[in-house]
Enzyme design. Structure first.
Site, short mmCIF file in Angstrom:
data_model
loop_
_atom_site.label_atom_id
_atom_site.label_comp_id
_atom_site.label_asym_id
_atom_site.label_seq_id
_atom_site.Cartn_x
_atom_site.Cartn_y
_atom_site.Cartn_z
N LYS A 1 0.85 -1.19 0.00
CA LYS A 1 0.00 0.00 0.00
C LYS A 1 0.89 1.24 0.00
O LYS A 1 1.86 1.30 0.75
CB LYS A 1 -0.90 -0.03 1.23
CG LYS A 1 -2.11 0.86 1.16
CD LYS A 1 -3.14 0.48 2.21
CE LYS A 1 -4.33 1.40 2.15
NZ LYS A 1 -5.43 0.95 3.02
N GLU B 1 -19.21 -5.78 10.14
CA GLU B 1 -20.19 -5.07 10.97
C GLU B 1 -21.25 -6.02 11.52
O GLU B 1 -21.71 -5.88 12.65
CB GLU B 1 -20.86 -3.95 10.16
CG GLU B 1 -19.95 -2.76 9.87
CD GLU B 1 -18.99 -2.97 8.70
OE1 GLU B 1 -19.09 -4.02 8.01
OE2 GLU B 1 -18.14 -2.09 8.45
N ARG C 1 -25.04 -2.25 7.35
CA ARG C 1 -24.76 -3.64 7.02
C ARG C 1 -25.08 -4.57 8.18
O ARG C 1 -25.33 -5.75 7.97
CB ARG C 1 -23.29 -3.79 6.62
CG ARG C 1 -23.02 -5.15 6.10
CD ARG C 1 -21.77 -5.24 5.30
NE ARG C 1 -21.91 -4.67 3.99
CZ ARG C 1 -20.95 -4.72 3.06
NH1 ARG C 1 -19.80 -5.28 3.35
NH2 ARG C 1 -21.14 -4.19 1.88
C1 TPP Z 1 -18.67 -2.29 4.95
C2 TPP Z 1 -17.51 -1.37 5.09
N1 TPP Z 1 -16.94 -1.17 6.28
C3 TPP Z 1 -15.90 -0.33 6.41
C4 TPP Z 1 -15.40 0.33 5.33
C5 TPP Z 1 -14.28 1.34 5.51
N2 TPP Z 1 -13.11 0.94 4.74
C6 TPP Z 1 -12.80 1.49 3.56
S1 TPP Z 1 -11.42 0.86 2.88
C7 TPP Z 1 -11.17 -0.14 4.21
C8 TPP Z 1 -9.98 -1.03 4.26
C9 TPP Z 1 -9.94 -1.93 3.11
O1 TPP Z 1 -8.80 -2.74 3.21
P1 TPP Z 1 -8.39 -3.63 1.98
O2 TPP Z 1 -9.58 -4.30 1.40
O3 TPP Z 1 -7.27 -4.49 2.40
O4 TPP Z 1 -7.92 -2.58 0.88
P2 TPP Z 1 -6.63 -1.62 0.90
O5 TPP Z 1 -7.12 -0.28 1.35
O6 TPP Z 1 -5.61 -2.20 1.83
O7 TPP Z 1 -6.16 -1.59 -0.49
C10 TPP Z 1 -12.18 0.02 5.16
C11 TPP Z 1 -12.25 -0.66 6.45
C12 TPP Z 1 -16.04 0.11 4.10
N3 TPP Z 1 -15.65 0.74 2.99
N4 TPP Z 1 -17.07 -0.74 4.00
#
Ligand code: TPP
Length: 642
Positions: free
Chosen positions: A289, A375, A403
């Site tokens: 990242k 969630e 959710r």
């Molecule tokens: C249902 C839900 N909960 C929380 C989030 C907040 N959120 C956005 S990106 C993220 C992390 C995603 O991590 P990953 O899938 O590993 O992608 P990366 O950012 O590391 O590329 C979170 C928790 C979300 N978008 N959707």
């Protein structure tokens, strides 16, 4: 402009079709230029930086090998889609990202045919890809045609139940589809849980070594054009031959792990998959990242979300804050409570910083739980913590609590369990747009029997509400508060325990009563000031509770005034609807009482500043003022001027 990078190759690429003639070496160059352009664009707009930088090579490889928009490329969450947008006819608008009238910070069907499926909440991409692949096989018709279905999902997003529900179904249906697991060992915070450890083991232990011989033989079966990438393809086949990963148990062919920043690995693997895949296939790609931009790579959140920044130093340009943030106030009060009461505990779904729980996690790690992007599980887990005699605070953004709604109903409310819901990002949130707006929680919480629902009008009120919630053991209770900083009010020396279902009077006036629920109270006060110059002094009250309603206060307001106007930062079906129900039940309307309810309009409002979004929603001070004039039958401001 001078701060724009030099991008001679990228300048020739308006759409993926323009990439088709490029050599692999040129694609490497293109990736380099795409990274510079992404950094430059986000430095001027702010937004999600780290995730996009981590998928630069993957974005180039996918668009080089597949034929979008016929092939459906679905980005999970889609906060990593800025480079994709640059390559798909949107480079000219990339510096409008997340602004009013500009590009969305997420994929959006209405924005481009290259965005076949919108997202912003996580873990939907495998379901979506499966839907497209089944639609294709059933003869579905869409303007761009239906080709491959490809989901790109992060290791964080993969931890959610929905991703597993989709894989379970995909393995069963056995449709050709591709899932790319973009494993950067990061969510917003470091990922948590058994899946994360499992993925690490998949590459740390190099379990496939002994099957090299099998792979060697199999590689010679590859069709001619893929020989060039035979070594990488061999690795792929090694993975396929081995079996035994969890993904294979679910019915997926597993390939990997491969280096997601090495086009010499990505291109041959994707080409081979395209040529040979049958059924669902998962490609495990390792990335970093924030890759290629030191300030992001070294940031605690790997540049997950950033304000505008100086490209050279990486320094973010944040406006100085005048008041503490609501999130911070919640986090601080929770820690104070936890210090005094060892039954206080907290649950976050992958957002320890965003929900203000980091401090709790640091001070009381055994009582603070990051459950991952889960969630639904988080809510039920909190319900059972409550059933087990603990006092759980379930801290989630309004939009993500959606959710976990069945769990709120079925596991918490029906069982009357005292879960304390700290609902952050209530109301319109700004640059993240409609997908992140906290519009519905007043409605979906207030209609539940036994649920107490509060909204803080300012940061001092939030202090009282956190303490009130902690003390409320009779059943579930929720309090909501917005994104951003408070009103700058004086903070209470001692928190008050609010009487459940009692509002407070702010000012007593005549003719019209303004009954606010939440932080529109500030705008309501401004409207009242403006009205006083016109000789109208409204009464103002802060409802504090949408459930139970302060019947006595509301009926007194009705008795003492010609008109009542409610205002709340939520959609229809919330506080105002409950007040209307009360007034209808009490027969108040039978005598022709004037009532208006100001709620968010029945549309999804696109990104802009929160103030601007509330302007669109007609909920700022001038519109409150206009509503008062209208209900009292006084000519509106516009008409007066005319
Ligand atoms: C249902 C839900 N909960 C929380 C989030 C907040 N959120 C956005 S990106 C993220 C992390 C995603 O991590 P990953 O899938 O590993 O992608 P990366 O950012 O590391 O590329 C979170 C928790 C979300 N978008 N959707």
């Amino acid at each position: 402009m001078s701060d724009r990078p030099t991008t001679p190759l990228l300048d020739q690429i308006a759409r993926p079709a323009d990439m088709k003639g490029l050599s692999d070496a040129q694609l490497v160059q293109l990736a380099h230029e795409l990274r510079q352009e992404t950094i430059s664009a986000v430095s001027t707009t702010g937004g999600h930086l780290g995730a996009g930088l981590g998928v630069i090579e993957l974005t180039v490889a996918l668009h080089a090998v597949f034929n979008t928009p016929r092939d459906k490329l679905i980005w999970d969450v889609s906060h990593q889609s800025y480079p994709h947008k640059i390559l798909t006819e949107r480079r000219d608008r990339i510096r409008t990202l997340r602004t009013k009238g500009g590009l969305s910070g997420f994929t959006k069907r209405s924005e481009s045919p290259y965005d076949p499926f919108g997202a912003a909440h996580s873990s939907t991409s495998i379901s979506a890809a499966l839907g497209f692949s089944v639609a294709r096989d059933l003869g579905g018709v869409v303007p761009e045609g239906l080709g491959e279905a490809i989901a790109v999902i992060g290791d964080g997003a993969m931890s959610a139940g929905m991703a597993f529900e989709a894989m379970n179904n995909a393995g069963h249906l056995d449709k050709r589809m591709i899932v790319i697991l973009n494993d950067n060992e990061m969510s917003i915070a470091p990922p948590v849980g058994a899946l994360s450890s499992y993925l690490s083991r998949l590459y740390a232990e190099e379990p496939f070594q002994e099957l090299k011989a099998v792979a060697k033989g199999a590689a010679s079966l590859l069709p001619e054009p893929f020989r060039e990438g035979a070594k990488r393809a061999k690795d792929m086949l090694k993975g396929m031959a081995v079996g035994g990963t969890m993904f294979e148990s679910l019915g997926f062919s597993y390939i990997g792990p491969i280096d997601g920043h090495d086009l010499d690995q990505l291109l041959p693997v994707l080409r081979t998959v395209k040529a040979r895949a049958r059924g669902p296939i998962l490609i495990h790609v390792l990335t970093k990242k924030g890759k290629g931009y030191a300030p992001a790579e070294t940031a605690r959140d790997k540049g997950h979300a950033t304000a505008k920044f100086d490209m050279v130093t990486g320094e973010q340009k944040k406006a100085p804050s005048n008041a503490p943030s609501y999130t911070g106030v919640f986090g601080d009060e929770l820690v104070k409570l936890a210090a005094k009461d060892d039954k206080i505990c907290a649950v976050t779904a992958a957002m320890p910083d965003g929900t203000g729980l980091s401090l709790m996690a640091e001070r009381y790690p055994s009582r603070c739980f990051d459950v991952g992007i889960a969630e639904q599980h988080g809510v039920t887990f909190a319900a059972a913590l409550a059933a087990g005699g603990m006092k759980p605070f379930c801290a989630m953004y309004s939009t993500f609590l959606q959710r976990g709604y069945d769990q709120v109903v079925h596991d918490v409310a029906i069982q009357r369990l005292p879960v304390r819901f700290a609902i952050d990002r209530a109301g319109l949130v700004g640059a993240d747009g409609a997908t992140h707006a906290g519009s519905f929680d007043i409605g979906f919480m207030s209609n539940l029997p036994g649920m107490v629902v509060m909204a803080a009008a300012d940061e001092a009120e939030l202090v009282h509400m956190v303490h009130t919630a902690a003390a409320h053991d009779a059943g579930p209770i929720a309090f909501r508060y917005p994104r951003g900083e408070g009103e700058g009010v004086e903070m209470p020396e001692e928190p008050q325990l609010l009487e459940i279902g009692k509002g407070r009077m702010i000012q007593t006036g005549k003719r019209v009563a303004l009954l606010s629920f939440g932080t529109r109270l500030g705008e309501t006060r401004k409207a009242a000031e403006a009205l006083s110059t016109k000789g109208i002094t409204p009464t103002i009250a802060d409802a504090r509770f949408a459930k139970p309603l302060d019947r006595e206060m509301i009926l007194n307001l009705v008795a003492d005034h010609e008109a009542l106007i409610t205002i709340e930062e939520g959609a229809v079906g919330g506080f105002g609807s409950h007040v209307a129900q009360l007034l209808a039940d009490e027969g108040v309307f039978d005598a022709g009482f004037k009532f208006r309810s100001m709620v968010l309009p029945d549309t999804f409002i696109d990104q802009a500043s929160p103030k601007d979004m509330y302007e669109t929603a007609a909920m700022n001070a001038p519109q409150i003022e206009a509503k008062v004039l209208e209900v009292l039958g006084v000519a509106s401001i516009g008409e007066k001027r005319a």
